[in-house]
Design a protein around this motif. Sequence first.
Motif, short mmCIF file in Angstrom:
data_model
loop_
_atom_site.label_atom_id
_atom_site.label_comp_id
_atom_site.label_asym_id
_atom_site.label_seq_id
_atom_site.Cartn_x
_atom_site.Cartn_y
_atom_site.Cartn_z
N GLY A 10 0.95 -0.92 0.12
CA GLY A 10 0.17 -0.05 -0.12
C GLY A 10 0.89 1.26 0.02
N CYS A 11 0.31 2.44 0.24
CA CYS A 11 1.40 3.58 0.05
C CYS A 11 2.16 3.57 1.21
CB CYS A 11 0.38 4.85 -0.06
SG CYS A 11 -0.46 4.96 -1.54
N SER A 12 1.78 2.91 2.50
CA SER A 12 2.84 2.77 3.47
C SER A 12 4.04 2.13 2.99
CB SER A 12 2.34 1.99 4.73
OG SER A 12 1.73 0.60 4.10
N HIS A 45 3.94 -9.01 2.54
CA HIS A 45 2.90 -9.08 1.74
C HIS A 45 1.67 -8.11 2.43
CE1 HIS A 45 4.15 -12.19 -0.81
NE2 HIS A 45 4.66 -12.77 0.37
N HIS A 46 0.63 -7.90 1.57
CA HIS A 46 -0.33 -6.95 1.87
C HIS A 46 -1.11 -7.60 3.21
CE1 HIS A 46 -3.33 -3.90 1.63
NE2 HIS A 46 -4.19 -4.39 0.97
N GLY A 47 -1.44 -6.89 4.15
CA GLY A 47 -1.97 -7.49 5.21
C GLY A 47 -1.37 -8.23 6.24
N ASP A 57 -5.56 1.36 6.11
CA ASP A 57 -6.74 1.02 6.56
C ASP A 57 -7.12 -0.55 5.78
OD1 ASP A 57 -6.80 3.26 4.74
OD2 ASP A 57 -9.00 2.69 4.67
N GLY A 58 -6.86 -0.52 4.41
CA GLY A 58 -7.23 -1.69 3.47
C GLY A 58 -6.49 -2.89 4.07
N GLY A 59 -5.06 -2.63 4.38
CA GLY A 59 -4.10 -3.72 4.71
C GLY A 59 -4.57 -4.27 6.52
N GLY A 60 -4.81 -3.30 7.19
CA GLY A 60 -5.33 -3.76 8.42
C GLY A 60 -6.63 -4.11 8.80
N THR A 84 -9.71 6.12 4.34
CA THR A 84 -10.97 5.53 3.84
C THR A 84 -11.07 5.08 2.58
OG1 THR A 84 -11.67 7.45 2.58
CG2 THR A 84 -12.12 7.67 4.98
N MET A 85 -10.01 4.53 2.12
CA MET A 85 -9.74 3.64 0.76
C MET A 85 -8.43 2.92 0.69
SD MET A 85 -10.12 6.90 -1.87
CE MET A 85 -11.83 7.42 -1.79
N PHE A 86 -8.52 2.20 -0.28
CA PHE A 86 -7.37 1.49 -0.89
C PHE A 86 -6.56 2.38 -1.63
CE2 PHE A 86 -9.99 -2.13 0.29
CZ PHE A 86 -9.47 -3.02 0.85
N SER A 87 -5.70 2.96 -1.37
CA SER A 87 -5.27 4.18 -2.25
C SER A 87 -4.06 3.71 -3.26
CB SER A 87 -4.36 5.35 -1.20
OG SER A 87 -5.44 5.89 -0.50
N MET A 88 -3.27 2.87 -2.94
CA MET A 88 -2.20 2.50 -3.84
C MET A 88 -2.62 2.00 -5.15
SD MET A 88 1.29 0.91 -3.55
CE MET A 88 2.54 2.04 -3.52
N THR A 89 -3.84 1.46 -5.15
CA THR A 89 -4.23 0.72 -6.35
C THR A 89 -5.44 1.47 -7.17
OG1 THR A 89 -5.48 -0.55 -4.67
CG2 THR A 89 -3.81 -1.78 -5.70
C1 LIG Z 1 -2.03 -10.09 -1.22
C2 LIG Z 1 -2.59 -8.86 -1.97
N1 LIG Z 1 -3.43 -8.69 -2.29
C3 LIG Z 1 -3.73 -7.33 -3.00
C4 LIG Z 1 -2.66 -6.62 -3.45
C5 LIG Z 1 -3.08 -5.32 -4.29
N2 LIG Z 1 -2.78 -4.13 -3.21
C6 LIG Z 1 -1.79 -3.47 -3.56
S1 LIG Z 1 -1.82 -2.09 -2.45
C7 LIG Z 1 -3.44 -2.47 -2.33
C8 LIG Z 1 -4.41 -1.29 -1.29
C9 LIG Z 1 -3.69 -0.88 -0.33
O1 LIG Z 1 -4.78 -0.23 0.47
P1 LIG Z 1 -4.43 0.21 2.07
O2 LIG Z 1 -4.12 -0.79 2.97
O3 LIG Z 1 -5.58 1.06 2.51
O4 LIG Z 1 -3.24 1.11 2.10
P2 LIG Z 1 -3.12 2.76 1.43
O5 LIG Z 1 -2.45 2.32 -0.20
O6 LIG Z 1 -4.30 3.30 1.39
O7 LIG Z 1 -1.89 3.44 2.27
C10 LIG Z 1 -3.86 -3.73 -2.72
C11 LIG Z 1 -5.26 -4.06 -2.69
C12 LIG Z 1 -1.63 -7.12 -3.02
N3 LIG Z 1 -0.36 -6.30 -3.56
N4 LIG Z 1 -1.42 -8.31 -2.53
#
Ligand SMILES: Cc1ncc(C[n+]2csc(CCOP(=O)(O)OP(=O)(O)O)c2C)c(N)n1
Length: 241
Positions: A52-54, A69-71, A95-98, A124-129
């Motif tokens: 994510g953007c983090s 990895h994400h999450g 917030d998407g990851g957590g 409030t959103m999934f920003s990076m994507t």
């Molecule tokens: C397992 C997995 N699922 C989906 C993705 C695609 N993905 C990359 S960044 C992202 C969204 C991140 O959103 P958030 O966690 O809210 O962080 P932000 O970008 O808003 O800081 C997603 C869905 C991925 N990289 N790995």
Amino acid sequence: MVQPNFPKTIKSSSKPSNFCPGCGHSIILKNLGQVITDLKIEKKTVFSIDIGCSLLAWDFLDVDTFQTHHGRTTAAAVGQKRANPDAIILAYMGDGGGYAIGLQNLVHACYRNENITVILVNNTMFSMTGGQMAPTTLHGEATSSSPDGVFTQEKPFFGPEMLAREAHDDAYIARAAVSNPVQAEAYMKRAIQHQMDGKGFSFVEILSYCPTNWKTNAKQTIDFLEEMKKVFPLGEIKNRG
Ligand SMILES: Cc1ncc(C[n+]2csc(CCOP(=O)(O)OP(=O)(O)O)c2C)c(N)n1
Ligand code: SF4
């Protein structure tokens, strides 16, 4: 030129930021760098960042850093702490990851009172994507995956309040906002001190700006964060100490 008031932990104030102009991440990380400098924990901090953007924070702070990895940042941070109990472990995520893909890791780390500090940036959103709907999207808010507004969830997901219900009595849980940096810094400091005192799980959610995906100008960005603050109350939700 390096500005004298920059925390030592930030690599260089002259280095260009990886974040979009107006992004809240850089403000939060500057505050976090100040906390790490104040607590003199630069050498023992391990900074765990999510997808994510983090992840753009990977070279922002002059501390040991790894990315997952994400999450999975919470789970990886728990492993780091168990393997290296003297280290100060910070997990940094969106917030998407957590609250979506990594929620189970977060809830169980909280439930087990793992001695780590989680800092979750809620925009409030999934920003990076590209700004898709997340559990935190406000009722009626438009996103790229719901351009007419989100009406399927009557209220967004209240992460700190949910965690507080599962948390150990000694846990530290709070919500701050990037527009109140003094409070945000104080909460991050208390959370990390909590870990240093061996008291277990600490968590700070920080409401943050994403002008790129909100598609807002400077004034609209500030106004939208004020709307978020009406929905998500700021404060310490759990602090026995
Ligand atoms: C397992 C997995 N699922 C989906 C993705 C695609 N993905 C990359 S960044 C992202 C969204 C991140 O959103 P958030 O966690 O809210 O962080 P932000 O970008 O808003 O800081 C997603 C869905 C991925 N990289 N790995
Ligand atoms: S997309 Fe949003 S959260 Fe990501 S760097 Fe840009 S402003 Fe920040």
